[in-house]
Write a protein that holds these residues in place. Structure first.
Motif, PDB file in Angstrom:
ATOM      1  N   LYS A  19       0.490 -13.988 -32.159  1.00  0.00           N
ATOM      2  CA  LYS A  19      -0.136 -13.269 -31.056  1.00  0.00           C
ATOM      3  C   LYS A  19      -1.102 -12.253 -31.637  1.00  0.00           C
ATOM      4  O   LYS A  19      -0.835 -11.661 -32.684  1.00  0.00           O
ATOM      5  CB  LYS A  19       0.911 -12.569 -30.183  1.00  0.00           C
ATOM      6  CG  LYS A  19       1.638 -13.502 -29.236  1.00  0.00           C
ATOM      7  CD  LYS A  19       2.456 -12.723 -28.219  1.00  0.00           C
ATOM      8  CE  LYS A  19       3.123 -13.662 -27.216  1.00  0.00           C
ATOM      9  NZ  LYS A  19       3.899 -12.911 -26.197  1.00  0.00           N
ATOM     10  N   THR A  20      -2.210 -12.044 -30.939  1.00  0.00           N
ATOM     11  CA  THR A  20      -3.217 -11.110 -31.418  1.00  0.00           C
ATOM     12  C   THR A  20      -3.202  -9.837 -30.577  1.00  0.00           C
ATOM     13  O   THR A  20      -2.501  -9.741 -29.571  1.00  0.00           O
ATOM     14  CB  THR A  20      -4.624 -11.734 -31.348  1.00  0.00           C
ATOM     15  OG1 THR A  20      -5.007 -11.889 -29.968  1.00  0.00           O
ATOM     16  CG2 THR A  20      -4.650 -13.094 -32.041  1.00  0.00           C
ATOM     17  N   ILE A  21      -4.014  -8.899 -31.000  1.00  0.00           N
ATOM     18  CA  ILE A  21      -4.161  -7.649 -30.249  1.00  0.00           C
ATOM     19  C   ILE A  21      -4.662  -7.930 -28.835  1.00  0.00           C
ATOM     20  O   ILE A  21      -4.295  -7.241 -27.879  1.00  0.00           O
ATOM     21  CB  ILE A  21      -5.131  -6.703 -30.976  1.00  0.00           C
ATOM     22  CG1 ILE A  21      -4.474  -6.183 -32.266  1.00  0.00           C
ATOM     23  CG2 ILE A  21      -5.528  -5.524 -30.101  1.00  0.00           C
ATOM     24  CD1 ILE A  21      -3.231  -5.366 -32.051  1.00  0.00           C
ATOM     25  N   SER A  30       0.362  -8.958 -34.883  1.00  0.00           N
ATOM     26  CA  SER A  30      -1.093  -8.855 -34.733  1.00  0.00           C
ATOM     27  C   SER A  30      -1.735  -8.276 -35.986  1.00  0.00           C
ATOM     28  O   SER A  30      -2.781  -8.752 -36.460  1.00  0.00           O
ATOM     29  CB  SER A  30      -1.440  -7.978 -33.528  1.00  0.00           C
ATOM     30  OG  SER A  30      -0.945  -8.539 -32.334  1.00  0.00           O
ATOM     31  N   HIS A  81       5.251  -7.694 -31.534  1.00  0.00           N
ATOM     32  CA  HIS A  81       3.939  -8.229 -31.165  1.00  0.00           C
ATOM     33  C   HIS A  81       2.833  -7.526 -31.954  1.00  0.00           C
ATOM     34  O   HIS A  81       1.974  -8.175 -32.554  1.00  0.00           O
ATOM     35  CB  HIS A  81       3.714  -8.061 -29.661  1.00  0.00           C
ATOM     36  CG  HIS A  81       2.410  -8.605 -29.170  1.00  0.00           C
ATOM     37  ND1 HIS A  81       2.204  -8.970 -27.861  1.00  0.00           N
ATOM     38  CD2 HIS A  81       1.223  -8.828 -29.796  1.00  0.00           C
ATOM     39  CE1 HIS A  81       0.954  -9.411 -27.715  1.00  0.00           C
ATOM     40  NE2 HIS A  81       0.347  -9.311 -28.881  1.00  0.00           N
ATOM     41  N   GLU A 133      -4.299 -10.347 -38.675  1.00  0.00           N
ATOM     42  CA  GLU A 133      -5.586  -9.820 -39.126  1.00  0.00           C
ATOM     43  C   GLU A 133      -5.679  -9.883 -40.650  1.00  0.00           C
ATOM     44  O   GLU A 133      -6.703 -10.272 -41.213  1.00  0.00           O
ATOM     45  CB  GLU A 133      -5.763  -8.376 -38.645  1.00  0.00           C
ATOM     46  CG  GLU A 133      -7.076  -7.728 -39.072  1.00  0.00           C
ATOM     47  CD  GLU A 133      -8.305  -8.400 -38.469  1.00  0.00           C
ATOM     48  OE1 GLU A 133      -9.377  -8.335 -39.114  1.00  0.00           O
ATOM     49  OE2 GLU A 133      -8.195  -8.984 -37.380  1.00  0.00           O
TER      50      GLU A 133
END
Length: 227
Positions: free
Chosen positions: A45-47, A90, A86, A94
């Motif tokens: 999951k990303t920002i 994230s 989460h 990155e």
């Protein structure tokens, strides 16, 4: 691709440049996929997937400012379900995208790995691996149960050896003042925090649980209360 280049009168050099670029893209994508697999992230999951409006105690600007600062420690504190893992994932994604290596462990997995290594006589090798190889270590769920003496000492050694050489991300449901109970020793906890906090950013999340929010949406809590 060749036919399109011919139909559009693309020069040989432009065509070659496109081929090389696409080959590089494919290679980079394959390398990233390999690094993600080796990192053992439980999910990706990303920002952009994080609902900052639901957790106003977390500054979106501050999170994004630290997103690319890969050589600092990040510590995420808060009760269960507020998005600590989460955010940790994230940050890890990155780093992986930028070509760095990462390793995700829960505190429970760290305890199990330490006990297994001790029984096999490979504890020193494990400490060295955690201290040197991954550019980033993510340790999730620190504080959900106390570390045994073995794991507490291993963790101290890893933190000490990674100090100013490798970054770490930790999530915990306990405030720093309670870390003495986690590691079974106030002096040891102070020494660990002294090294972790020197180059670090701490996020203290005080919002509600995402999981409870989803259950409320589905009406599960309401049905449970009535039943």
């Amino acid at each position: 691709m060749v036919e399109n280049a011919s139909n559009n009168n693309v020069s040989y050099f432009d065509f070659l440049d496109t081929v090389v670029f696409r080959e590089w893209e494919n290679r980079e994508a394959g390398l990233l996929a390999k690094h993600i697999q080796r990192s053992k992230l439980p999910y990706t999951k990303t920002i952009h997937d994080f609902d900052f409006s639901f957790q106003p105690s977390v500054s979106e600007q501050r999170v994004k400012e630290t997103l690319t600062r890969l050589f600092i420690n990040r510590i995420l504190l808060g009760p269960p379900g507020v998005g600590k893992t989460h955010l940790a994932i994230s940050f890890a994604l990155e780093a992986l995208t930028q070509g760095f290596t990462a390793l995700f462990l829960t505190a429970e997995e760290m305890v199990a790995e330490c006990r297994k290594a001790e029984s096999k006589g490979t504890l020193t090798r494990l400490i060295n691996r955690w201290s040197r190889r991954p550019d980033l270590i993510i340790l999730d769920e620190v504080g959900y149960f106390p570390f045994d003496e073995l794991t507490a000492n291993v963790f101290f050694q890893v933190v000490s050896k990674r100090y100013e050489h490798g970054a770490m991300i930790l999530t915990s449901n306990k405030s720093f003042i309670e870390w003495g109970k986690i590691f079974g020793d106030d002096v040891l906890a102070t020494a660990i925090l002294d090294r972790l906090l020197h180059h670090s950013v701490t996020f203290n999340i005080k919002g509600d649980s995402y999981r409870m929010k989803e259950k409320k949406k589905a009406g599960i809590l309401f049905r449970h209360k009535r039943g």
